[in-house]
Each structure stands twice: as structure tokens, then as C-alpha cells.
Design a protein around this motif. Structure first.
Motif, PDB file in Angstrom:
ATOM      1  N   PHE A  47      14.556 -10.514 -10.310  1.00  0.00           N
ATOM      2  CA  PHE A  47      14.680 -11.080 -11.655  1.00  0.00           C
ATOM      3  C   PHE A  47      13.312 -11.238 -12.316  1.00  0.00           C
ATOM      4  O   PHE A  47      13.113 -10.875 -13.480  1.00  0.00           O
ATOM      5  N   GLU A  48      12.351 -11.772 -11.538  1.00  0.00           N
ATOM      6  CA  GLU A  48      11.012 -11.997 -12.077  1.00  0.00           C
ATOM      7  C   GLU A  48      10.307 -10.674 -12.382  1.00  0.00           C
ATOM      8  O   GLU A  48       9.568 -10.566 -13.371  1.00  0.00           O
ATOM      9  N   ALA A  49      10.530  -9.671 -11.525  1.00  0.00           N
ATOM     10  CA  ALA A  49       9.908  -8.369 -11.754  1.00  0.00           C
ATOM     11  C   ALA A  49      10.395  -7.763 -13.065  1.00  0.00           C
ATOM     12  O   ALA A  49       9.606  -7.196 -13.838  1.00  0.00           O
ATOM     13  N   GLN A  50      11.682  -7.906 -13.316  1.00  0.00           N
ATOM     14  CA  GLN A  50      12.244  -7.382 -14.566  1.00  0.00           C
ATOM     15  C   GLN A  50      11.786  -8.211 -15.767  1.00  0.00           C
ATOM     16  O   GLN A  50      11.384  -7.667 -16.802  1.00  0.00           O
ATOM     17  N   GLU A  59      14.017  -0.218  -5.341  1.00  0.00           N
ATOM     18  CA  GLU A  59      14.995  -0.786  -4.418  1.00  0.00           C
ATOM     19  C   GLU A  59      14.569  -0.636  -2.962  1.00  0.00           C
ATOM     20  O   GLU A  59      14.789  -1.526  -2.138  1.00  0.00           O
ATOM     21  N   ASP A  60      13.945   0.500  -2.619  1.00  0.00           N
ATOM     22  CA  ASP A  60      13.470   0.711  -1.245  1.00  0.00           C
ATOM     23  C   ASP A  60      12.404  -0.317  -0.869  1.00  0.00           C
ATOM     24  O   ASP A  60      12.375  -0.814   0.266  1.00  0.00           O
ATOM     25  N   PHE A  61      11.531  -0.620  -1.823  1.00  0.00           N
ATOM     26  CA  PHE A  61      10.502  -1.639  -1.592  1.00  0.00           C
ATOM     27  C   PHE A  61      11.148  -2.982  -1.258  1.00  0.00           C
ATOM     28  O   PHE A  61      10.766  -3.653  -0.292  1.00  0.00           O
ATOM     29  N   PHE A  62      12.139  -3.387  -2.042  1.00  0.00           N
ATOM     30  CA  PHE A  62      12.791  -4.683  -1.824  1.00  0.00           C
ATOM     31  C   PHE A  62      13.550  -4.717  -0.494  1.00  0.00           C
ATOM     32  O   PHE A  62      13.594  -5.746   0.175  1.00  0.00           O
ATOM     33  N   GLU A  63      14.119  -3.579  -0.101  1.00  0.00           N
ATOM     34  CA  GLU A  63      14.844  -3.527   1.177  1.00  0.00           C
ATOM     35  C   GLU A  63      13.891  -3.756   2.348  1.00  0.00           C
ATOM     36  O   GLU A  63      14.211  -4.491   3.289  1.00  0.00           O
ATOM     37  N   GLU A  64      12.721  -3.135   2.296  1.00  0.00           N
ATOM     38  CA  GLU A  64      11.752  -3.328   3.379  1.00  0.00           C
ATOM     39  C   GLU A  64      11.167  -4.738   3.364  1.00  0.00           C
ATOM     40  O   GLU A  64      10.921  -5.334   4.414  1.00  0.00           O
ATOM     41  N   ALA A  78       0.826  -1.213   0.000  1.00  0.00           N
ATOM     42  CA  ALA A  78       0.000   0.000   0.000  1.00  0.00           C
ATOM     43  C   ALA A  78       0.860   1.262   0.000  1.00  0.00           C
ATOM     44  O   ALA A  78       0.505   2.276  -0.614  1.00  0.00           O
ATOM     45  N   ARG A  79       1.998   1.197   0.694  1.00  0.00           N
ATOM     46  CA  ARG A  79       2.867   2.378   0.793  1.00  0.00           C
ATOM     47  C   ARG A  79       3.746   2.578  -0.439  1.00  0.00           C
ATOM     48  O   ARG A  79       4.079   3.694  -0.802  1.00  0.00           O
ATOM     49  N   TYR A  80       4.157   1.456  -1.024  1.00  0.00           N
ATOM     50  CA  TYR A  80       4.989   1.549  -2.228  1.00  0.00           C
ATOM     51  C   TYR A  80       4.166   1.076  -3.423  1.00  0.00           C
ATOM     52  O   TYR A  80       3.983  -0.125  -3.626  1.00  0.00           O
ATOM     53  N   ARG A  81       3.690   1.986  -4.198  1.00  0.00           N
ATOM     54  CA  ARG A  81       2.902   1.598  -5.357  1.00  0.00           C
ATOM     55  C   ARG A  81       3.796   1.048  -6.471  1.00  0.00           C
ATOM     56  O   ARG A  81       3.393   0.174  -7.230  1.00  0.00           O
ATOM     57  N   LYS A  82       5.028   1.569  -6.552  1.00  0.00           N
ATOM     58  CA  LYS A  82       5.952   1.153  -7.598  1.00  0.00           C
ATOM     59  C   LYS A  82       7.051   0.261  -7.029  1.00  0.00           C
ATOM     60  O   LYS A  82       7.498   0.458  -5.896  1.00  0.00           O
ATOM     61  N   VAL A  83       7.455  -0.722  -7.817  1.00  0.00           N
ATOM     62  CA  VAL A  83       8.533  -1.631  -7.422  1.00  0.00           C
ATOM     63  C   VAL A  83       9.866  -0.908  -7.572  1.00  0.00           C
ATOM     64  O   VAL A  83      10.233  -0.489  -8.676  1.00  0.00           O
TER      65      VAL A  83
END
Length: 329
Positions: free
Chosen positions: A78-81, A49-54, A42-47
Motif C-alpha cells: 500500500f505504501e509503495a503504491q 510481486e516477486d520482490f514481495f514474495e521473497e 541488490a537483486r531486485y532493483r524494481k519493486v
């Protein structure tokens, strides 16, 4: 929502009672883990690096294990890309998919018990004190009896005061006999008696209790090897399973226990007790990934039938059930 739809179809083919047990038993983990993931989405709408860190912090907090988390995050990136996933809500499905993949692809060992079709099946239980070993034996004896199998119990924990009595209480509850000697007796001698009795009575399953062994007690580990040798001498190929019982609430300490026992004896499977009592159910994934040992049973409550065969799909459904229920066919 391809994976979610496939997962829902898999669950629908299984009994509703089992699905409900997993959902109820994993409530604490789900409330902690899934809610944090949902909040993150909900807080990170876009994928980014900060999203992955959390997300990495959330997974480590759920006891998925640092090494496993690092691999999982790399795979998610990898899958996201690869799939051109831009929005975080579309990554929830991939997280579920990868958790199932990690469990199912971790090794060749089977989650099913190695039951002998003709003749006696011997299952040896190991683990430190207080993890629920004796209770697990009682519940598994109940399960086998419900399946129409004849069962015998061996009171091999001759060190802990009251251990034999505790096993006898379970024997009476379930309606199976316990082969025992006095406290302080040689556990290997108890196992010899139990194997002879099981063969003479032509029982289907012999469940063997052992003393809770601390990792640094070399003499007790040697005793465990002696017990195994006695069983194997009397029944070549036995014990057919060596199940280590781990308390899920101990988290990474339980993982270390599993590593230590794995160095001493051939542990063939894990029984993870008290999974309903922890918010860190990710230890299931860490054990499978880092040890290449399947979790064969999980304890999802106090009732006799709350010891359930582990199923990766049910596990992930138990974590993400609320999200799945909201997905469209």
C-alpha cells in the motif's frame, strides 16, 4: 530519508551504551535478517510481486510471525503504491518504519513497569523451565538496587531441585535477602511469608519466582492462580506486574507459550531472554502484534547489566544500524 533521519535523531538522544548493547545483542539477527534484505534489494532493483514474495519468506524466517508478516506485506504494498516507490532501495526505510509502527501501535499497554510510587511493588515471574527466569530476577534485582531501591526476593519455585539455591546465589551476588521455605513447600505459603516480610521491612520491590509450568499441567496453573490470590489478598491490586519470561531462541514455540499463559493468568509483559543468541529476533514483533502484550525487557548478553528495557527504536536501529550509518543527514 525522513524516517531514517528521525530514527537516528531519536537514538542520538539516548545513551551510547544502550545503543551499543542493542547493536551487539542483535548481531546474529542483523547478520541474518538485514543481510538478506540487503541482498534482496541488490537483486531486485524494481519493486514487484516477486520482490514481495521473497521479502515475505525472509520475514517469516526471522520469526516475525506469519499473520504479522501478511499484514506487514500488505502495508508495504500500500505504501509503495501511495508513495510511488519504484526502486527497492527506497523501500528499506519503509520496512523499518512499519516495524516500529507495528510495535508501537499494537495496543494500549505500556512498556514501562507499573511501579508504585508509594508503597510496595510486587512483580510475579512466570514461564516454563529453562528460559532464564531466575537469572532475570537476579538481574532485575541488580537494576533496582542500582536505582537506589530496596529489594526482596521470594523463592516460590519449590518444585525444581536446586531452584531455591540458585535464587539464593543471585541474592548473595546482588546483596538482597531471599524469603524461602524447604523444597516441596506450598508456594502460596512462601508468597505469604514474603509479602509479610516485605511489608514489615518497608521494601520497595518484591520479586517473586515461581515454578516452571508446562502448558499441559493444569494443577500447576491452578497453583499459580492460588499464589496470585494470596498476594492480592495481602496487597490489594498486587501483583502489579506478571512478567512472562521467554527464551528468544525457542522462536514460535515461545509465542505459543505466551498464548497459553495469557489464557490462564493476566500476563502484563514479556521478558525475552537470550535475544543475543538467536538469528530470529523478529519474535519481538510477533509477540507484540499477536498477543497485544509489550516486551518490557530483553536479554542482550550474559553480564549483569545486559538485561535492558525494550525500546522499539533501539531494536530497529540494532537491525538496520549499518544502513542507517550510511544515510545522509
Amino acid at each position: 530519508m525522513g524516517f531514517f533521519k528521525k530514527l537516528k535523531e531519536t537514538i542520538s538522544r539516548q545513551t551510547e551504551s544502550v545503543t551499543e548493547k542493542f547493536k551487539t545483542g542483535l548481531e546474529k539477527t542483523r547478520n541474518s535478517f538485514s543481510e538478506k534484505v540487503n541482498d534482496l534489494v541488490a537483486r531486485y532493483r524494481k519493486v514487484d510481486e516477486d520482490f514481495f514474495e521473497e521479502l515475505e519468506e525472509i520475514l517469516i524466517g526471522a520469526d516475525v510471525g506469519v499473520n504479522t508478516v501478511m499484514d506487514l506485506i500488505d502495508e508495504l504494498k500500500f505504501e509503495a503504491q501511495k508513495r510511488n516507490i519504484q526502486e527497492t532501495k527506497d523501500l528499506q526505510e519503509v520496512i523499518s518504519e512499519k516495524l516500529v509502527d507495528i510495535y508501537n501501535e499494537a495496543g494500549e499497554t505500556s512498556p514501562a513497569l507499573n511501579m508504585q510510587e508509594n508503597g510496595l511493588t510486587v512483580i510475579l515471574f512466570v514461564g516454563v523451565n529453562g528460559v532464564g527466569k531466575t537469572t532475570t530476577i537476579g538481574k532485575l534485582a541488580h537494576k533496582f538496587k542500582q536505582e537506589g531501591k530496596s529489594v526482596l526476593l521470594a523463592a516460590g519455585d519449590t518444585f525444581r531441585a536446586g531452584a531455591i539455591d540458585q535464587l539464593e546465589v543471585w541474592g548473595e551476588r546482588v546483596g538482597v535477602e531471599v524469603i524461602k521455605q524447604g523444597e516441596g513447600s506450598d508456594p502460596a505459603a512462601v508468597m505469604y511469608d514474603a509479602v509479610q516480610a516485605a511489608k514489615a521491612r518497608k521494601v520497595d520491590v518484591l520479586l517473586c519466582d515461581t515454578a516452571g509450568r508446562l502448558q499441559n499441567k493444569v494443577n500447576l496453573m491452578n497453583e499459580l492462580e492460588k499464589v496470585k490470590r494470596v498476594i492480592e489478598r495481602e496487597i490489594p491490586g498486587a501483583p502489579h506486574e506478571v512478567l512472562q519470561v521467554i527464551d528468544a531462541t525457542t522462536g514460535q514455540n515461545g509465542l505459543q507459550q505466551a498464548k497459553t499463559f495469557g489464557e490462564v493468568t493476566d500476563v502484563t509483559g514479556i521478558v525475552l531472554t537470550k535475544l543475543d543468541g538467536t538469528a530470529k529476533g523478529g519474535i519481538v514483533i510477533a509477540i507484540r502484534k499477536e498477543l497485544n502484550v509489550p516486551v518490557k525487557f530483553v536479554g542482550l548478553g550474559e553480564k549483569m547489566d545486559d538485561l535492558q528495557e525494550f525500546d522499539a527504536s533501539q531494536f530497529v536501529y540494532g537491525l538496520f544500524g549499518d544502513v542507517l550509518e550510511g544515510t545522509e543527514e
